[in-house]
Design an enzyme around this catalytic site. Structure first.
Site, PDB file in Angstrom:
ATOM      1  N   CYS A 289     -78.317  -1.172 -12.575  1.00  0.00           N
ATOM      2  CA  CYS A 289     -79.979  -1.452 -12.887  1.00  0.00           C
ATOM      3  C   CYS A 289     -79.838  -0.019 -13.449  1.00  0.00           C
ATOM      4  O   CYS A 289     -80.820  -0.540 -15.126  1.00  0.00           O
ATOM      5  CB  CYS A 289     -80.497  -1.939 -12.315  1.00  0.00           C
ATOM      6  SG  CYS A 289     -80.982  -3.377 -11.531  1.00  0.00           S
ATOM      7  N   CYS A 444     -71.735   8.791 -24.252  1.00  0.00           N
ATOM      8  CA  CYS A 444     -72.336   7.460 -24.016  1.00  0.00           C
ATOM      9  C   CYS A 444     -73.512   7.883 -23.595  1.00  0.00           C
ATOM     10  O   CYS A 444     -74.258   8.872 -23.738  1.00  0.00           O
ATOM     11  CB  CYS A 444     -71.138   6.680 -23.116  1.00  0.00           C
ATOM     12  SG  CYS A 444     -71.149   7.111 -21.574  1.00  0.00           S
TER      13      CYS A 444
END
Lengths: 485, 153
Positions: A289, A444
């Site tokens: 998540c 990232c």
């Protein structure tokens, strides 16, 4: 309109041994009524004294159980075939579960739980059973929050919670056990305060520890139901296997982005999580998540389903999700259901189990820290945020590639970076300054996707370095003014 | 090989009374394996003799120590198996862990007519008495049936 009704073996003596009978009606209720008018002896076996279908009588229209259609009111089309399919039930004398832990209800409790008590399906006996019930929530996060709140409100006797984390600001969007003033506090303290405020009668047991193969059996053994609110595969397999070994039902739920799943695993004879997913996905394939995001209300739906199943398991009544996997898509607002069966070849709950004790689940899921680094590819060249800062300050020429998604780029970015999402990278290699010999640094959010990008470029003959820790490390160590997500 | 009548009251001609030794052995083993939980399965007869005890999953949600349930899927599986053997589904068996092999009130409440209900008592993991029961047509109670199987070797 006449419909064909298939009569099961035990009822055929009442239909002159006919296997099929034609009966008139536009709905299931009308057809059954005309059937029992034709064959009056059927009535007492199909209907209880209160005029309702006995709950071990299952009625199907073609292949669908009318419980999942509109029950008696299910409309029939020409050619629909109705089948009466028995469930067979019975058991030893006495209540389903030993009731020695249930206790009398005080007058205050009778007032408090009156909306339960007036449900004949719950009643005083059921509420006493809830009061004697013990549920263990593994995790006080997105799923554990709504589940624990409702179980406490329902009057569960003992609510155990395992967690080892502190409340983080990014939890508050969905973990409704915790509030803004709780940020930084232990989740267990925050959970205890909130649950005790809702219902001081509930005995809250907290376990500030990581669930491991060494402590799981001991922690689970005194509970009736284990509610799996974990957020990773290693712990999920651990919870499952411990439940199977201890014969404790596992009220399972999981969430990702807009989608959730729920089921009940590890009941005797029922399927377990491994029957559904024998092997974990390769590490990194399914984002958590934290990486993939999650709609805040999604765990509210799934966690309350887990609480519902826990209560029914304790009541020993209702139809639970044993043998069914419920799939929920919040974005399209659709519920679907898949049938699950126990796999006789399952390594833990099958006929000849090969797993007879708890194993090393991090190894099983390939997420041991060393293994994770290896999975990202040995020898992916790296650079640190401090080195990157030094290059920026020295105005050294380099190409900073950001492989996150555009919506992440919108939240925060490192100045001078170029965005090419990882998925588009293979088709956009021409946009890289490979010919110029300029050094390429890739980042990232945390360094996982960029490591893949470095490996991808290497396969295409382009050298690049991975920024260790991603933009999160950059924010922590270099530029705290950027928004962290 | 001798034939041993286990109980002999109230024999009903329409119910099978003879059982293959293998079926009895399956029931005994199944009861012992699942102890302290209840086992359950289907009884399949060919030419009026119970030839197979077919194990089914106990899908109860009510605590398998004192309950069993065979859902519609299990029932259909049992029927299909009976058909495949060229026989008929004539009833079901289940175990009573640490309780006598007599039907409970819960058994009565959930019984189907015209089936043979075989109950095995399993005490401390050891299979014991095996009895057979049939629901009265007015659902007021069970009548005990006769069950005969070959014993000895």
């Amino acid at each position: 309109m006449a419909h064909r009704v298939l009569i099961p073996t035990p009822l055929r003596p009442y239909t002159s041994q006919q296997e099929t009978v034609d009966a008139e009606g536009g709905t299931v209720g009308e057809v059954l009524s005309s059937l029992t008018t034709q064959f009056t002896d059927l009535r007492r076996h199909l209907y209880a004294d209160d005029g309702k279908l006995r709950h071990f009588v299952n009625v199907y229209v073609n292949d669908d159980d009318i419980r999942y259609l509109e029950r008696d009111a299910t409309k029939l089309k020409p050619g629909d075939v109705i089948s009466i399919v028995p469930s067979v039930a019975g058991g030893a004398p006495g209540p389903a579960a030993p009731a020695d832990r249930s206790t009398e209800l005080s007058n205050a409790e009778i007032r408090r739980y009156s909306r339960h008590l007036i449900l004949p399906e719950v009643g005083i006996d059921g509420q006493r059973r809830i009061k004697g019930g013990r549920v263990l929530c593994v995790g006080a996060g997105g799923l554990g929050s709504p589940a624990a709140l409702y179980l406490a409100a329902a009057g569960i006797g003992t609510l155990g919670i395992i967690d080892f984390d502190n409340v983080d600001e990014s939890n508050l969007q969905r973990q409704i056990l915790h509030g803004t003033p709780d940020v930084g506090r232990s989740k267990l303290q925050s959970a205890r305060d909130r649950l005790t405020a809702i219902n001081p009668e509930v005995h809250v047991e907290t376990y500030e520890t990581r669930l491991t193969s060494a402590n799981a059996l001991e922690l689970f053994k005194d509970y009736d139901v284990i509610l799996d609110g974990t957020d990773n595969f290693a712990t999920r397999y651990l919870v499952n296997d411990a439940c199977v070994l201890l014969k404790k039902p596992n009220a399972y739920g999981s969430i990702f982005r807009f989608e959730g799943q729920a089921s009940v695993f590890a009941t005797v004879g029922g399927p377990c999580y491994r029957c559904l997913y024998p092997e974990p996905p390769p590490p990194g394939l399914v984002p958590s998540c934290a990486e993939g995001g999650v709609l805040g209300v999604l765990p509210g739906v799934i966690g309350t389903i887990q609480a519902t199943e826990s209560l029914k398991l304790i009541l020993g009544a209702g139809s639970t999700l044993v043998g069914r996997l419920l799939l929920y898509d919040a974005w399209t607002m659709k519920f679907r259901e898949l049938k699950l069966r126990r796999d006789p070849a399952c390594p833990v709950c099958g006929d000849h189990p090969s797993i007879k004790g708890l194993i090393d689940y991090e190894e099983f899921c390939g997420v041991r820290p060393a293994a994770a680094t290896a999975a990202a590819g040995p020898g992916v060249p790296e650079t640190t945020v401090e080195e990157l800062k030094a290059r920026v300050d020295a105005r050294a020429p380099f190409f900073l590639l950001d492989v996150r998604e555009p919506h992440e780029f919108q939240i925060s970015r490192i100045a001078g970076s170029t965005l090419i999402p990882l998925g588009q990278l293979p088709s956009r290699l021409s946009e890289l300054p490979s010919a110029s010999g300029q050094e390429i640094i890739i980042h990232c959010k945390s360094g996982v996707r960029s490591a893949k990008a470095v490996a991808l470029l290497k396969e295409n003959g382009i050298e690049a370095k991975n920024l260790k820790g991603g933009i999160l490390a950059w924010i922590d160590k270099v530029d705290p003014t950027l928004a962290k997500y | 090989m001798s034939t041993d009548s286990v109980r002999a009251p109230l024999s009903s001609s329409s119910f099978p009374t003879t059982v293959a030794a293998e079926a009895i052995e399956t029931i005994r083993l199944h009861g012992a394996e699942t102890f302290p939980y209840e086992c359950c399965g289907a009884l399949i007869a060919v030419d009026g003799r119970i030839v197979e005890a077919f194990r089914l999953d106990n899908t109860t949600a009510g605590g398998a120590a004192r309950r069993f349930r065979i859902g519609p899927d299990g029932y259909r599986q049992a029927e299909a198996n009976a058909r495949a053997r060229g026989g008929t589904l004539v009833g079901f068996y289940h175990s009573h862990p640490n309780e006598p092999a007599r039907p409970s009130a819960y058994d009565l409440e959930h019984a189907w007519p015209n089936f043979t209900y075989v109950i095995i008592s399993v005490r401390a993991g050891t299979p014991g008495d095996i009895t057979a029961w049939h629901l009265r047509d007015d659902r007021s109670g069970f009548d005990e049936g006769e069950l005969i199987w070959p014993t000895g070797s």
